[in-house]
Motif scaffolding. Structure first.
Motif, short mmCIF file in Angstrom:
data_model
loop_
_atom_site.label_atom_id
_atom_site.label_comp_id
_atom_site.label_asym_id
_atom_site.label_seq_id
_atom_site.Cartn_x
_atom_site.Cartn_y
_atom_site.Cartn_z
N LYS A 284 58.05 -22.28 -46.08
CA LYS A 284 56.61 -22.37 -46.32
C LYS A 284 55.62 -23.03 -45.84
O LYS A 284 54.57 -22.56 -45.00
CB LYS A 284 56.33 -22.74 -47.91
N ASP A 285 56.09 -24.14 -45.19
CA ASP A 285 55.24 -25.20 -44.56
C ASP A 285 55.63 -25.62 -43.46
O ASP A 285 54.85 -26.61 -42.75
CB ASP A 285 55.17 -26.47 -45.43
N PHE B 147 71.67 -29.06 -42.33
CA PHE B 147 70.50 -29.07 -42.82
C PHE B 147 69.31 -28.74 -41.65
O PHE B 147 69.54 -29.25 -40.69
CB PHE B 147 70.12 -30.21 -43.64
N CYS B 148 68.28 -28.28 -42.42
CA CYS B 148 67.06 -28.36 -41.58
C CYS B 148 66.51 -29.82 -41.68
O CYS B 148 66.78 -30.59 -42.35
CB CYS B 148 66.14 -27.17 -41.83
N VAL B 149 65.19 -30.07 -41.06
CA VAL B 149 64.55 -31.24 -40.97
C VAL B 149 63.79 -31.31 -42.60
O VAL B 149 63.60 -32.74 -42.76
CB VAL B 149 63.71 -31.52 -40.06
N GLU B 150 63.67 -30.53 -43.33
CA GLU B 150 63.07 -30.77 -44.62
C GLU B 150 63.88 -29.55 -45.46
O GLU B 150 64.34 -28.61 -44.80
CB GLU B 150 61.81 -30.34 -44.68
N PRO B 151 63.83 -29.66 -46.80
CA PRO B 151 64.63 -28.51 -47.42
C PRO B 151 64.08 -27.14 -47.01
O PRO B 151 63.19 -26.94 -46.62
CB PRO B 151 64.00 -28.83 -49.10
N THR B 152 65.17 -26.33 -47.01
CA THR B 152 64.93 -25.08 -46.41
C THR B 152 63.70 -24.14 -47.21
O THR B 152 63.09 -23.60 -46.48
CB THR B 152 66.20 -24.19 -46.51
#
Lengths: 243, 177
Positions: free
Chosen positions: B55-56, B45-50
């Motif tokens: 986007k952010d 996974f990335c550090v937040e949802p993909t």
């Protein structure tokens, strides 16, 4: 508020560790002192250096190499413009011809002139007393370079490569000694101090000037020390003995 | 009889059609040429949802930047160095390719979106060799040496890399810890 509690807690644990025992005590103190990664720095600390010029040898440049290696300050063989965060000065007494030696670097002033003159606010003092450049907002005007009475700041004139991940540097911005914030935030001492202690003559001491129990505060209380250009009233965080 | 006006009208509309066609083809060929290559990051996974990252990611980075520089906050989650550690690719020799090289993770997408970053003028584009995440995530050339070296320290006979000059002192240091 949390910062205050954390600082108090750290001091308490430190005390407890010192009582707990001598054998494993040293490591305990280090662990207990570590600032957690989420914790913001606080004005309860004021980091500083105490430099004993009588131990600093004229031919020794361990601190300078230590700094250059840590931050990858490789030069372009142009001494006039190459970045220099710490340099050695030899002072000769005109009367006696006695030569004393000392490292000169950002003095991490309480009232820093570089911060006063900065038009963008990039030159700033962190709550724990470390004077820094926010290179993200530095426009490279170099007012601070001129304003610093210690000639402690450099301007990066050329594109750089192979920077260290923990020490980003780049063309068009001003830089100076960061007191190795990236190390201090992990409770390590600055690279110059470590180099002086391991490869030099142990002339440099790093610590919290606000903590009366710290080794540096005790030393400063016990013996006289001086600020370079104390007439300017900058209240420097770097103090010298025996000059 | 055609009126003079309608003739100019026809010419005008023909010209406009030609111009539109020309422009569309330019835009299309541009888009096809710059199609981004987005290699997967290391790990699952990335550090937040993909979709949030797409986007952010810049918001997280800019927030982290100020938290670190002004407050000495050193959390890893949104640190730029960590992005580099996970998203850097290695070439066939096991050497890192800078993340801002034209066809690499950050740069190919930014080129596509016409975004220009100055971050990597200063920030390292490959992980430092002694980087912590490296040990778990990146079996690069130096790591293969490390594994071989560890075997040697444990007295096994399979070690071949001992006279490899790329085995740096700090890697030996890490192993002796």
């Amino acid at each position: 508020m949390t910062a205050e509690i954390n600082a108090k807690r750290r001091r308490l644990i430190k005390g407890a560790a010192a009582v707990a025992g001598l054998g494993s005590g040293l490591q305990l103190v280090e662990l207990a002192l570590a600032k957690s990664d989420e914790e913001a720095v606080s004005a309860l600390q004021r980091w500083g250096l105490l430099i004993d010029s009588s131990k600093c040898a004229t031919n020794c440049t361990a601190c300078v190499s230590g700094c250059n290696e840590e931050h990858n300050l490789e030069g372009f063989d142009r001494p006039e413009t190459d970045a220099q965060w710490i340099r050695k000065l030899d002072l000769t007494d005109q009367q006696t011809q006695h030569v004393s030696s000392l490292p000169m670097l950002c003095q991490h002033c309480e009232n820093p002139p570089c911060v006063d003159v900065c038009p963008t606010g990039a030159s700033f003092k962190r709550d724990d007393g470390i004077v820094l450049v926010d290179k993200h907002t530095c426009i490279g005007c170099r007012y601070c370079v001129i304003a610093c009475p210690y000639k402690a700041r450099s301007f990066v004139h050329e594109s750089l490569h192979n920077q260290k991940s923990y020490s980003p540097r780049g063309k068009g911005t001003v830089e100076s000694c960061t007191l190795c914030v990236h190390r201090v935030d992990k409770d390590l001492s600055p690279a110059c101090v470590e180099a002086c202690n391991t490869k030099g003559n142990g002339a440099m001491m790093f610590g919290d000037l606000n903590d009366a129990d710290s080794e540096i505060a005790k030393q400063m209380k016990a013996a006289p020390s001086r600020q370079v250009r104390e007439d300017l009233g900058l209240n420097t965080g770097v103090r010298y003995q025996n000059i | 009889m055609f009126s003079l006006q309608s003739i100019t009208g026809v010419i005008k509309s023909a010209f406009l059609t030609a111009l539109t066609l020309l422009l569309t083809s330019v835009i299309f060929s541009g888009a096809i040429a710059a199609e981004p290559v987005i290699p997967r990051g290391k790990g699952e996974f990335c550090v937040e949802p993909t979709d949030v990252m797409r986007k952010d990611h810049m918001k997280f980075l800019l927030h982290q930047r100020d938290a670190t520089v002004y407050d000495g906050v050193r959390t890893k989650k949104h640190s730029l160095n960590e992005c580099v550690t996970c998203h850097v690719q290695s070439n066939t020799q096991g050497d890192f390719i800078p993340v801002n090289a034209p066809d690499q993770f950050c740069e190919s997408c930014h080129t596509f979106a016409s975004v220009k970053l100055d971050c990597f003028e200063c920030h390292a584009t490959t992980p430092d060799s002694e980087h912590s995440a490296l040990r778990e995530l990146l079996p690069s050339k130096s790591m293969l040496n490390v594994m071989a070296f560890r075997q040697k320290l444990e007295g096994r006979s399979t070690y071949h890399a001992v006279d490899d000059p790329s085995l740096s002192e700090d890697l030996i240091g890490i192993l002796k810890e």
